[in-house]
Write a protein that holds these residues in place. Sequence first.
Motif, PDB file in Angstrom:
ATOM      1  N   ALA B 114       6.163  25.459  25.991  1.00  0.00           N
ATOM      2  CA  ALA B 114       5.881  24.080  26.376  1.00  0.00           C
ATOM      3  C   ALA B 114       6.331  23.122  25.282  1.00  0.00           C
ATOM      4  O   ALA B 114       6.850  22.034  25.553  1.00  0.00           O
ATOM      5  CB  ALA B 114       4.391  23.906  26.644  1.00  0.00           C
ATOM      6  N   VAL B 118       8.803  19.997  25.636  1.00  0.00           N
ATOM      7  CA  VAL B 118       8.549  18.611  25.241  1.00  0.00           C
ATOM      8  C   VAL B 118       9.689  18.088  24.384  1.00  0.00           C
ATOM      9  O   VAL B 118      10.204  16.990  24.607  1.00  0.00           O
ATOM     10  CB  VAL B 118       7.210  18.508  24.471  1.00  0.00           C
ATOM     11  N   THR B 121      12.803  17.714  26.866  1.00  0.00           N
ATOM     12  CA  THR B 121      12.787  16.753  27.970  1.00  0.00           C
ATOM     13  C   THR B 121      12.233  15.398  27.576  1.00  0.00           C
ATOM     14  O   THR B 121      12.647  14.388  28.120  1.00  0.00           O
ATOM     15  CB  THR B 121      11.957  17.293  29.152  1.00  0.00           C
ATOM     16  N   LYS B 122      11.299  15.358  26.630  1.00  0.00           N
ATOM     17  CA  LYS B 122      10.715  14.052  26.278  1.00  0.00           C
ATOM     18  C   LYS B 122      11.455  13.388  25.122  1.00  0.00           C
ATOM     19  O   LYS B 122      11.843  12.240  25.193  1.00  0.00           O
ATOM     20  CB  LYS B 122       9.233  14.229  25.912  1.00  0.00           C
ATOM     21  N   ARG B 215      10.757  17.395  34.653  1.00  0.00           N
ATOM     22  CA  ARG B 215       9.648  18.280  34.978  1.00  0.00           C
ATOM     23  C   ARG B 215      10.139  19.706  35.219  1.00  0.00           C
ATOM     24  O   ARG B 215       9.562  20.668  34.724  1.00  0.00           O
ATOM     25  CB  ARG B 215       8.942  17.745  36.222  1.00  0.00           C
ATOM     26  N   PHE B 218      11.084  21.303  32.009  1.00  0.00           N
ATOM     27  CA  PHE B 218       9.881  21.608  31.235  1.00  0.00           C
ATOM     28  C   PHE B 218       9.252  22.907  31.739  1.00  0.00           C
ATOM     29  O   PHE B 218       8.894  23.785  30.962  1.00  0.00           O
ATOM     30  CB  PHE B 218       8.884  20.450  31.354  1.00  0.00           C
ATOM     31  N   THR B 222       8.725  26.414  29.710  1.00  0.00           N
ATOM     32  CA  THR B 222       7.370  26.946  29.573  1.00  0.00           C
ATOM     33  C   THR B 222       7.305  28.383  30.076  1.00  0.00           C
ATOM     34  O   THR B 222       6.714  29.255  29.435  1.00  0.00           O
ATOM     35  CB  THR B 222       6.374  26.069  30.358  1.00  0.00           C
TER      36      THR B 222
END
Lengths: 330, 336
Positions: B114, B118, B121-122, B215, B218, B222
């Motif tokens: 995860a 992050v 993607t973020k 999403r 992500f 994960t």
Amino acid sequence: MSEPKKNFTQKKNQLSKFLHNLSGQTIWIAFLLLVVSVSLFEPKFISSINLLNVLRQVSIVGLVSLGMTVVLIGGNFDLSTGAIVTLTAVVSVNIGPEDTGSTMLSIIIPLLLGTIVGLINGLLVGLLKANSMIVTVGMQFIVVGATLIYSGGQHVWVWQPTQFYENIAGGYFLGIPNPIYIFLILTVVTQILLKRTTFGRYVYALGNNDEASRMMGVQTNLIRMATYVFSGFTAAIAGIVLASRVKNLDPTAGLGYEFLALTAVVLGGTKTNGGEGRIFNTLAGVLILGLISNSMTLLNISYNKQLLVRGLILLVAVAIDARRGQRVMK
Amino acid sequence: MKKIFSNIMKLKFIKQISKQKVLIVLIPLLILVSVQTDKFWSLYNQQGMWVAIAIDGIIMVGMVLVMITGGLDLSVGAVMSLSGVVCVSLLNDMGMPMWVAIFGGVFVGTLGGAMNGVFITKIKINPFISTLGTMITFQGLAMTITDGYPVVNKILLFSEIGRGKFGSFPIPAIVLFLVLFVGVIYLHFTESGRNIYAIGGNEEAANASGIRVGRVKFIAYTICGSTAGISGVILASRLSTGSPIIGNNSALNVITAAMLGGISMSGGVGSMEGAFLGIVTIGILTNSFNMMHVQAYYQQVIKGFLLLMVIVIDRVSARTRRKALERTRGKEELIE
């Protein structure tokens, strides 16, 4: 009427230019702050013996990161440099520089080897346009394996190296250790290469826009190959310096230098997408990393925790890099 | 009716398998190994081989998802080490019950994945360099937890996960097939799984057609982390040790296998079945090397060469794909 207005904008431009220049030097300001704060915490740090020691330690990583900067500006990565350092150091010591002839060989052969590995990397990345990271990781595997086969997995050492070989890393000139001179000279050479030659301008062009520079008649494949050859060459020099300094190597000695160098380069503001970067700032990145690891050692922090900190520094550096990239896009 | 349907499904499955190019390597390899040594098909060797395949294969399921989106996860090896270390430490040093330890190990892996998600993607860091950073961080974390030493497991029941057999099937192999099954279902029969292909094919087009790219990516990272966690726990149980450096070469092995099975570095292409055949090929290769007493160092060099070879093939086939596309486009323009 328009005169004062123009004057005002001019002033404003000057101010923004000054601020822009200053923001380009953030890394050096951070470095100075770090120096001040570390010397406040640990007075031992500021002693000239320790400072020279730090400089001598960083010069090996510094040499690797010079090549890494050039490759990164061209828009690629080179993760095989740590393996090249290992290979060249092991070969250099194993040749046994015990008389003049073998000393020559133990310098020339490693340099050739480093250049050849760089050339193969360059062929794969430059001609096939394969993903540079995975190619060089694969190359790292091969080179490390080859080093282990060559040395039989055992330590290599040299009993009585010639004075010249000893002096490469062990000697002093005007009270300053020789590796620092080697590093600084190569820094200047790289700077000239990047800023004053056609090759350097093409490297920047390549990193900025591969397709456009190809259409402008730049031989992108060749230039990309050349960046890898340069990186292999500087890694080989680092390997020789390491060999001369340690003289008793285990065959995985240089592994990890690629991460340190990458961190230093990215910390120094070289864009991971290529096209932007300055050798001068890479120097600051190298110094900051050396400083941090030296102060951690002075504070008695274990190697394992230092590894953790290194990873975090790399992550922070690339996060800053990504943020900056987005701001430019907007 | 149901029977006919299932027959058709079977046929389709066989057809799909027979399309895999990796069979060109796998079948001759199988014949060669069977001729070379009669021990290859012995139950004992097969069990050992499948456990080894399972440990890399479980990670491969996650890696395939990530690679089809066009990314890569270099940190799986470090995640594997970390989750093994955490699992064994929870069980022995803290005296937790076994299910908590296992859950903890897998959870740490998921968390690591995860975190990659992050970052990618973020914060929008290039997946290669961000997973490289997390790789060093996780390695340092595992080393810090154990102080650089491997931690030893003293609870015999825990070792049964990696060493136990169900009938004559080793438990890790059963876990592999379960994870593989779930992976295939996810990739082909759920919306977000199918979106993975769309993102890998053309991320901007996928974004424009309303797919929540961030999403889906992500989730892929994960899942990749949690498969690495599962594999780490199984390996720790098999060795009865949580070693902070055990996974150092795993990422490369898994990536080589996936690419051998037809997953492209540029994303959008390949299938879980193909990648599975790829990992079986690598498993058989390693097994036969060991039986022929090839030194570990030589194996490392050979695997490195294999990876470079696969990259070359990948690039060449991508080029031919692109050229074919351009040719058909040219024809369309002519017709118009």
